[in-house]
Design a protein around this motif. Sequence first.
Motif, mmCIF file in Angstrom:
data_model
loop_
_atom_site.group_PDB
_atom_site.id
_atom_site.type_symbol
_atom_site.label_atom_id
_atom_site.label_comp_id
_atom_site.label_asym_id
_atom_site.label_seq_id
_atom_site.Cartn_x
_atom_site.Cartn_y
_atom_site.Cartn_z
ATOM 1 N N VAL A 176 14.122 -21.214 14.728
ATOM 2 C CA VAL A 176 13.053 -20.626 13.781
ATOM 3 C C VAL A 176 12.658 -19.129 14.112
ATOM 4 N N ILE A 177 12.575 -18.151 13.438
ATOM 5 C CA ILE A 177 12.422 -16.874 13.654
ATOM 6 C C ILE A 177 11.231 -16.689 13.035
ATOM 7 N N THR A 178 10.073 -16.522 13.396
ATOM 8 C CA THR A 178 8.787 -16.470 12.442
ATOM 9 C C THR A 178 8.415 -14.977 12.431
ATOM 10 N N PRO A 179 8.643 -14.394 10.999
ATOM 11 C CA PRO A 179 7.966 -12.938 11.000
ATOM 12 C C PRO A 179 6.788 -12.710 10.820
ATOM 13 N N THR A 180 6.156 -11.624 11.497
ATOM 14 C CA THR A 180 4.738 -11.112 11.254
ATOM 15 C C THR A 180 4.576 -9.928 10.716
ATOM 16 N N ALA A 181 3.935 -9.486 9.539
ATOM 17 C CA ALA A 181 3.891 -7.984 9.132
ATOM 18 C C ALA A 181 2.501 -8.064 8.201
ATOM 19 N N MET A 182 2.070 -6.651 8.163
ATOM 20 C CA MET A 182 0.698 -6.600 7.517
ATOM 21 C C MET A 182 1.093 -5.816 6.548
ATOM 22 N N SER A 183 -0.165 -5.979 5.306
ATOM 23 C CA SER A 183 -0.100 -5.406 4.077
ATOM 24 C C SER A 183 -0.437 -3.883 4.334
ATOM 25 N N SER A 184 -0.505 -3.031 3.153
ATOM 26 C CA SER A 184 -0.941 -1.808 2.979
ATOM 27 C C SER A 184 -2.267 -1.741 3.454
ATOM 28 N N THR A 185 -3.188 -2.621 2.985
ATOM 29 C CA THR A 185 -4.411 -2.701 3.420
ATOM 30 C C THR A 185 -4.913 -3.179 4.761
ATOM 31 N N GLY A 186 -4.064 -3.461 5.704
ATOM 32 C CA GLY A 186 -4.140 -4.042 6.914
ATOM 33 C C GLY A 186 -4.354 -5.577 6.892
ATOM 34 N N GLN A 187 -4.068 -6.353 5.842
ATOM 35 C CA GLN A 187 -4.051 -7.810 6.019
ATOM 36 C C GLN A 187 -2.754 -8.475 6.344
ATOM 37 N N PRO A 188 -2.857 -9.715 6.987
ATOM 38 C CA PRO A 188 -1.546 -10.118 7.458
ATOM 39 C C PRO A 188 -0.920 -10.854 6.168
ATOM 40 N N LEU A 189 0.377 -10.810 6.204
ATOM 41 C CA LEU A 189 1.176 -11.406 5.150
ATOM 42 C C LEU A 189 1.461 -12.620 5.150
ATOM 43 N N GLN A 190 1.757 -13.403 4.175
ATOM 44 C CA GLN A 190 2.327 -14.808 4.206
ATOM 45 C C GLN A 190 3.769 -14.837 3.987
ATOM 46 N N LEU A 191 4.620 -14.906 5.150
ATOM 47 C CA LEU A 191 5.810 -14.779 5.164
ATOM 48 C C LEU A 191 6.536 -15.866 5.358
ATOM 49 N N GLN A 192 7.679 -16.031 4.904
ATOM 50 C CA GLN A 192 8.621 -17.315 5.139
ATOM 51 C C GLN A 192 9.286 -16.964 6.406
ATOM 52 N N PRO A 193 9.535 -18.209 7.153
ATOM 53 C CA PRO A 193 10.259 -18.285 8.522
ATOM 54 C C PRO A 193 11.754 -18.163 8.067
ATOM 55 N N ILE A 194 12.431 -17.555 9.129
ATOM 56 C CA ILE A 194 13.929 -17.213 8.815
ATOM 57 C C ILE A 194 14.550 -18.361 9.543
ATOM 58 N N GLN A 195 15.311 -19.294 8.977
ATOM 59 C CA GLN A 195 16.039 -20.248 9.964
ATOM 60 C C GLN A 195 17.483 -20.029 10.291
#
Length: 800
Positions: free
Chosen positions: A775-794
């Motif tokens: 399971v590869i869990t991605p983490t990224a931020m929005s253009s307003t600096g908020q964490p995005l709700q992202l789907q894991p990569i399996q």
Amino acid sequence: MARQAVHRLVQERSNALRALLFAGVILVAAFPAFAQFQQPFVFSTSGAVMTRNDQTGVLTTVAGSPYSAADFQTLDVQGRFLFGLGTNSIRMYQVNSTTGAFSEVPNSPFASGNTNQPGFIAVEPSGQYIAVVNRASPVQGEGSIETFRIDSANLALVPVPGSFQELDSTVIGAGIDHLNRHFYVFLAPNPNIPAIQMDSELNNYAIDPQTGLVNGNTFLVGTEGRCFAMDPAGRFLILGMGRLEGIVGILPIAADTGVPGGTFAQTSLGFGSFPNAIATEVTGSFVYLTYLNSTTPPVHIFAIDPQTQLLTETASSPLPGFSSVPALMADPTGPFMYESDATGTTVQAFMTDPLTGYFNAVAGTAISAPGVNGFFVFSIPPGQQKVVGPQESLSPSTLSLGSITVGTTSPAQPILLTSTGDQALSLNAISITGANASEFNETDNCQAPTVLQPSKACTIMVVFTPSGTGTRQAVLTITDNAPGPPQTAHLSGMGVAPPPPQPAVTLIPGTLTFPTISQGTTSGSMTVTVTNSGNATLHITSVVVGGNNPKDFSGGNNCVGAFAAKAGCTINVTFAPLAAGERSETISVTDDAADSPQVINASGNANPAFVAGAAPGGSMSASVAAGQLAKYQLQLTPGAGYTGSVSFACSGAPLGAVCHAPASVPLTNGTPAPFTVTVSTSGGVVVPPAIRVRFKPFGELRWLPLLVLAAILLMMLLYRTGFERMAYAKRMVLSSALIAMFAFAGLNMAGCGGGSAAVLAPPPIITPPGTSTIVITPTAMSSTGQPLQLQPIQLTLKVN
């Protein structure tokens, strides 16, 4: 005594009533008939019997209604019987002239050997005979006519010998004049008859009251006949024609004779534009038609010029809500038409808007009762026949415009002005007088000064704008050449004081729907304008964001405070979705308006910030032997507009395996970004560190020093006194020996000091065979600096 009827060979009704009509009918409309009833009855084929109020349009069921459903189409002029179409037969129903109750006579239905697909029934003024128009005859492609004598004593219909006659072609439509003197049959072309191979003919017939035979003459109207309609008031026929170009012709009916004649006004619809179905309405001001070969045809509205009878398509065309021509049932003595709703349980009265041709429901006329949703036949009581000379009627003659707030204007209500005499009516002026004349206003399509021919009509629309409270009254006066005093209609309304001042809120727009964007990006701003539409100061106390996904929306407002009438503020909202899919929020405005809080619904749809998958040539799964390295060639494809950096955390590696993912991957607006994930596994070549084992001297003799030490201690206890008397030199020798023995015992007890060591090796660590999910869990931020709700990569790892 008079009756009017209209039928059509192919007509799709625009409402639930269509389901009640059967395929044998040539043309269908409501049937009015002068009959010897003392009140105006309305008979429904679904069984209801009603009386009608021609001033208000209200229908009221009679006692005992409903009766059994029936298939009648027309009414005997003496009010004794209703007649209807059966399967190759004619049905006969007896009517109680006092109550309106009806039932089928014992031997009904009736037929002759020539009755074949009957489609229309005509009566005559004496009430002795009926004529039946058949859609088929022994000659293929031709219709026929036959007559029956009404045997009132034996309750039967008896065929009239010698009355049967062939028609030249198939029947398109038929109708009858208001006084039952003549009926009309419109025929299609017949390739077997030279005179009408490509043209149509209109036949005018009359039933001889002495013999029961039918006499008639033919009008060659030219070009190919296509559809037919008749004015509900019996003033003209409408013929739809065309071979190369579509044509609609209006042929007047002489009020004094019932014979079609005069100028045949023909309006061209253009090359290749052929009328497919046609209809009119009770005022005779509009024609409705559909064109041939239209998949979902709009209904076009044409205004009839009252002088030339030519047609002009209106600016209000097409008729909204209709895909087929309207088939409302017209009141013969009032300005009303009736139609059942989609459920077939309620009937409502309508009036024609004189400006648009639309049908407006008349308030207070809806009736829900068993059996009302059928096909209507109207009776006209004696005394309502046409009069000699110029004459007019106003319907209604009393018009109430309701209770209206002072300073505001009521909805317009119509008054129908009809030329009811047998001579032309010279209309000079229309005026409003009386105590409150200035508060009533009228507009009309009468175009006074003008001339209204017999049976012609125009519509007067009245509005009421009270300037004071209480009952307000005026009189509408018609000045013309009719004998006697001017015709008048009494106008009334109630002026109502306006309510106390209070604020009100108008939101424009009331909802916000954002266009689809990528997760993590920000939309353009949308604005809601909040306006105080009341007449008192509005106090807004809060603007609160809530709903399902409030963090996905942002904005600001200047709306908390006091706002005078007509003043307002704005709420600005942007959409910055943190997750993919449908997102929504609510904005609640709390204030002192009556409907507080007002809620604005905001919504938008978001595509994922990026899509993860295998890079070209790569795979989301790997299969290796223990000790080998698994590689996954992957890529991220960002959505439109999304730019940012994605970091990863890796989990799920099996025993002896280690997962490695890049610290971050930069993404730029739609450009795929490749990256590699590896998983190293363990095999047999792995040697664990050695473990040293100590050698302990005298390991097996640890008990012997203890015994020696115990003996010495015992001796010291017994000879303590003697020991103390020994010479100094002897005590030193003895003490040294004791110390040596103690040291020897301690060394053996600790098991330490000196000696050699040996190395023992445990089993090697090997990644076990099997399938694992990495399971590869991605983490990224929005253009307003908020964490995005992202789907894991399996990823799938198989170790062999």
